[in-house]
Design a protein around this motif. Structure first.
Motif, PDB file in Angstrom:
ATOM      1  N   THR A  69       1.131  -1.220  -0.031  1.00 57.97           N
ATOM      2  CA  THR A  69      -0.171  -0.207  -0.072  1.00 57.97           C
ATOM      3  C   THR A  69       1.003   1.241   0.022  1.00 57.97           C
ATOM      4  O   THR A  69       1.920   1.344   0.626  1.00 57.97           O
ATOM      5  CB  THR A  69      -0.818  -0.115   1.341  1.00 57.97           C
ATOM      6  OG1 THR A  69       0.074   0.044   2.397  1.00 57.97           O
ATOM      7  CG2 THR A  69      -1.862  -1.112   1.173  1.00 57.97           C
ATOM      8  N   ASN A  70       0.609   2.294  -0.846  1.00 58.26           N
ATOM      9  CA  ASN A  70       1.394   3.385  -0.565  1.00 58.26           C
ATOM     10  C   ASN A  70       0.794   4.285   0.613  1.00 58.26           C
ATOM     11  O   ASN A  70       0.231   4.094   1.497  1.00 58.26           O
ATOM     12  CB  ASN A  70       1.109   4.246  -1.963  1.00 58.26           C
ATOM     13  CG  ASN A  70      -0.379   4.989  -2.272  1.00 58.26           C
ATOM     14  OD1 ASN A  70      -1.121   4.952  -1.201  1.00 58.26           O
ATOM     15  ND2 ASN A  70      -0.812   4.945  -3.332  1.00 58.26           N
ATOM     16  N   GLU A  71       1.717   5.655   0.508  1.00 59.86           N
ATOM     17  CA  GLU A  71       1.489   6.352   1.868  1.00 59.86           C
ATOM     18  C   GLU A  71       0.303   6.982   2.150  1.00 59.86           C
ATOM     19  O   GLU A  71      -0.143   7.243   3.085  1.00 59.86           O
ATOM     20  CB  GLU A  71       2.577   7.247   1.531  1.00 59.86           C
ATOM     21  CG  GLU A  71       2.132   8.395   0.455  1.00 59.86           C
ATOM     22  CD  GLU A  71       3.426   9.298   0.165  1.00 59.86           C
ATOM     23  OE1 GLU A  71       3.066  10.412  -0.532  1.00 59.86           O
ATOM     24  OE2 GLU A  71       4.348   9.288   0.858  1.00 59.86           O
ATOM     25  N   ARG A  72      -0.638   6.897   1.315  1.00 53.93           N
ATOM     26  CA  ARG A  72      -2.222   7.149   1.353  1.00 53.93           C
ATOM     27  C   ARG A  72      -3.024   6.196   1.632  1.00 53.93           C
ATOM     28  O   ARG A  72      -4.269   6.274   1.833  1.00 53.93           O
ATOM     29  CB  ARG A  72      -2.693   7.880  -0.164  1.00 53.93           C
ATOM     30  CG  ARG A  72      -1.752   8.936  -0.355  1.00 53.93           C
ATOM     31  CD  ARG A  72      -2.082   9.472  -2.029  1.00 53.93           C
ATOM     32  NE  ARG A  72      -3.539  10.136  -1.901  1.00 53.93           N
ATOM     33  CZ  ARG A  72      -3.996  10.575  -2.869  1.00 53.93           C
ATOM     34  NH1 ARG A  72      -3.163  10.434  -4.210  1.00 53.93           N
ATOM     35  NH2 ARG A  72      -5.168  11.134  -3.084  1.00 53.93           N
ATOM     36  N   GLY A  73      -2.474   4.984   1.859  1.00 55.62           N
ATOM     37  CA  GLY A  73      -3.183   3.821   2.422  1.00 55.62           C
ATOM     38  C   GLY A  73      -4.005   3.157   1.324  1.00 55.62           C
ATOM     39  O   GLY A  73      -4.968   2.367   1.332  1.00 55.62           O
ATOM     40  N   MET A  74      -3.654   3.606  -0.015  1.00 54.73           N
ATOM     41  CA  MET A  74      -4.300   2.786  -1.167  1.00 54.73           C
ATOM     42  C   MET A  74      -3.558   1.675  -1.703  1.00 54.73           C
ATOM     43  O   MET A  74      -2.234   1.517  -1.616  1.00 54.73           O
ATOM     44  CB  MET A  74      -4.251   4.225  -2.290  1.00 54.73           C
ATOM     45  CG  MET A  74      -5.055   3.715  -3.637  1.00 54.73           C
ATOM     46  SD  MET A  74      -4.569   5.066  -4.849  1.00 54.73           S
ATOM     47  CE  MET A  74      -5.044   6.459  -3.883  1.00 54.73           C
ATOM     48  N   SER A  75      -4.353   0.836  -2.085  1.00 56.60           N
ATOM     49  CA  SER A  75      -3.665  -0.443  -2.595  1.00 56.60           C
ATOM     50  C   SER A  75      -2.988  -0.155  -3.796  1.00 56.60           C
ATOM     51  O   SER A  75      -3.101   0.558  -4.640  1.00 56.60           O
ATOM     52  CB  SER A  75      -4.705  -1.560  -2.720  1.00 56.60           C
ATOM     53  OG  SER A  75      -5.560  -1.163  -3.972  1.00 56.60           O
ATOM     54  N   VAL A  76      -2.051  -1.098  -4.168  1.00 63.05           N
ATOM     55  CA  VAL A  76      -0.963  -0.853  -5.348  1.00 63.05           C
ATOM     56  C   VAL A  76      -1.928  -0.981  -6.447  1.00 63.05           C
ATOM     57  O   VAL A  76      -1.950  -0.372  -7.519  1.00 63.05           O
ATOM     58  CB  VAL A  76      -0.047  -2.146  -5.454  1.00 63.05           C
ATOM     59  CG1 VAL A  76       0.767  -2.034  -6.600  1.00 63.05           C
ATOM     60  CG2 VAL A  76       0.833  -1.873  -4.216  1.00 63.05           C
TER      61      VAL A  76
END
Length: 265
Positions: free
Chosen positions: A172-179
Motif C-alpha cells: 500500500t502506498n503512503e495514502r493507504g491506497m492499494s497498489v
C-alpha cells in the motif's frame, strides 16, 4: 428450528438426488450449475464451445451471427437450458487454454434458420479436455478468477477518472491506497495525457460503446484489456493472467510503449 439430525438427513437426501440427476442428465445438470453459479473452482464442468479467432473478456458485449448447422444446434440446446456456452480462441490450430462463458441476452431467429444473438462475457475458465458432440466442440473446464487483492483499497479518493500519484512498490502506498487501485489511477492518468484535449470526447465515446469505466481494479483491468487495440495473442495473455496487479502492470507497459505491445511476467 428442526433438529440437527433432521437437517443432516435432509442434506444427505439432497446429495443423493443431485448425484442421481448428474448421472442421468449430466449436460442439463452442468448447465444448471453454470446458470446458478454453484460450481466452485475445483469442479469440472462440461461446456459447449464456440470457437473464434478472437477472445472475449468478462463483461464484454459480443454480437454473433450463427449460421453453421453445428452452431445452430448448439444454440438451440443452449437456449433450452442455461443460455450459456463457452467462447475460446483458436491458437496455432489448437483451442486456447483459457476462454470465457458467454450468456445469451437476446436472440433473433431469421427465416432461413440463421440467428442473430447478443451475448455478454461472464466467467473465465481453463480448458482441461476437448471433445466433440454432433459436430461442435465441447470441453471439460474449470472456472477461475484472479487471486485476492493484497493491501487496502481506498474508496475515498473518487472515481477512476481522477488524477493520481505514481505507484509505490510496497503493498500500500503512503495514502493507504492499494497498489492495484493506484495502478488503476495511474493508467487513467496516462490515457488522459495521451488524449490531451480530446480526452472528454474519447471518454464519452468509449463509455457509450463499452459501458462505464469500472472502479474496481480487477473489473477495470479486464474491461480495459477488452477495449484496447491490442493484438489477439496479447489479449489472450491478459485473459489468462490470474493476477490483477500483473495485468494492470502489463497494460501500463502497453501505454508507455511506442507500440501497443505488453508482456505478462
Amino acid at each position: 428450528r428442526p433438529p440437527r439430525s433432521t437437517l443432516m438427513r435432509s442434506s444427505a437426501a439432497s446429495d443423493v438426488y443431485k448425484r442421481q440427476i448428474k448421472k442421468c442428465w449430466p449436460e442439463q445438470y452442468e448447465a444448471r450449475c453454470v446458470e446458478e453459479g454453484e460450481s466452485d473452482s475445483t469442479d469440472r464442468v462440461r461446456l459447449p464451445l464456440f470457437i473464434l479467432d478472437s477472445c472475449v473478456f468478462p463483461g464484454q458485449l459480443l454480437p454473433l451471427h450463427i449460421f453453421e448447422p453445428r452452431y445452430r444446434l448448439m444454440l438451440q440446446r443452449a437456449l433450452e437450458s442455461s443460455r450459456t456456452f463457452g467462447i475460446v480462441r483458436m491458437c496455432n490450430g489448437r483451442v486456447a487454454p483459457v476462454g470465457t462463458t458467454a450468456e445469451i441476452l437476446n436472440h433473433v431467429s431469421l427465416m432461413d434458420g440463421r440467428s442473430l444473438i447478443q451475448t455478454v462475457g461472464r466467467k473465465r475458465f481453463e480448458v482441461l479436455e476437448v471433445g466433440e458432440v454432433d459436430g461442435y466442440a465441447v470441453a471439460e473446464v474449470r472456472f477461475f478468477d484472479d487471486a485476492p487483492l493484497v493491501g487496502v483499497k481506498d474508496d475515498s479518493e473518487g472515481a477512476a477518472g481522477d488524477h493520481v500519484a505514481q505507484v509505490d512498490d510496497s503493498e500500500t502506498n503512503e495514502r493507504g491506497m492499494s497498489v492495484e487501485t493506484s495502478l488503476l489511477r495511474t493508467i487513467v492518468e496516462l490515457v488522459e495525457n495521451k488524449a490531451g484535449e480530446r480526452w472528454k470526447q474519447i471518454r464519452d465515446a468509449v463509455v457509450a460503446k463499452f459501458g462505464r469505466i469500472p472502479e474496481d481494479p480487477r473489473e477495470f483491468s479486464l474491461w480495459l484489456a477488452s477495449v484496447m487495440p491490442l493484438d489477439m495473442s496479447t489479449k489472450q495473455q491478459l485473459l489468462e493472467c490470474r493476477s490483477t496487479r500483473e495485468r494492470l502492470l502489463a497494460i501500463r507497459g502497453c501505454l508507455h510503449a511506442k507500440e501497443t505491445q505488453c508482456t505478462i511476467m
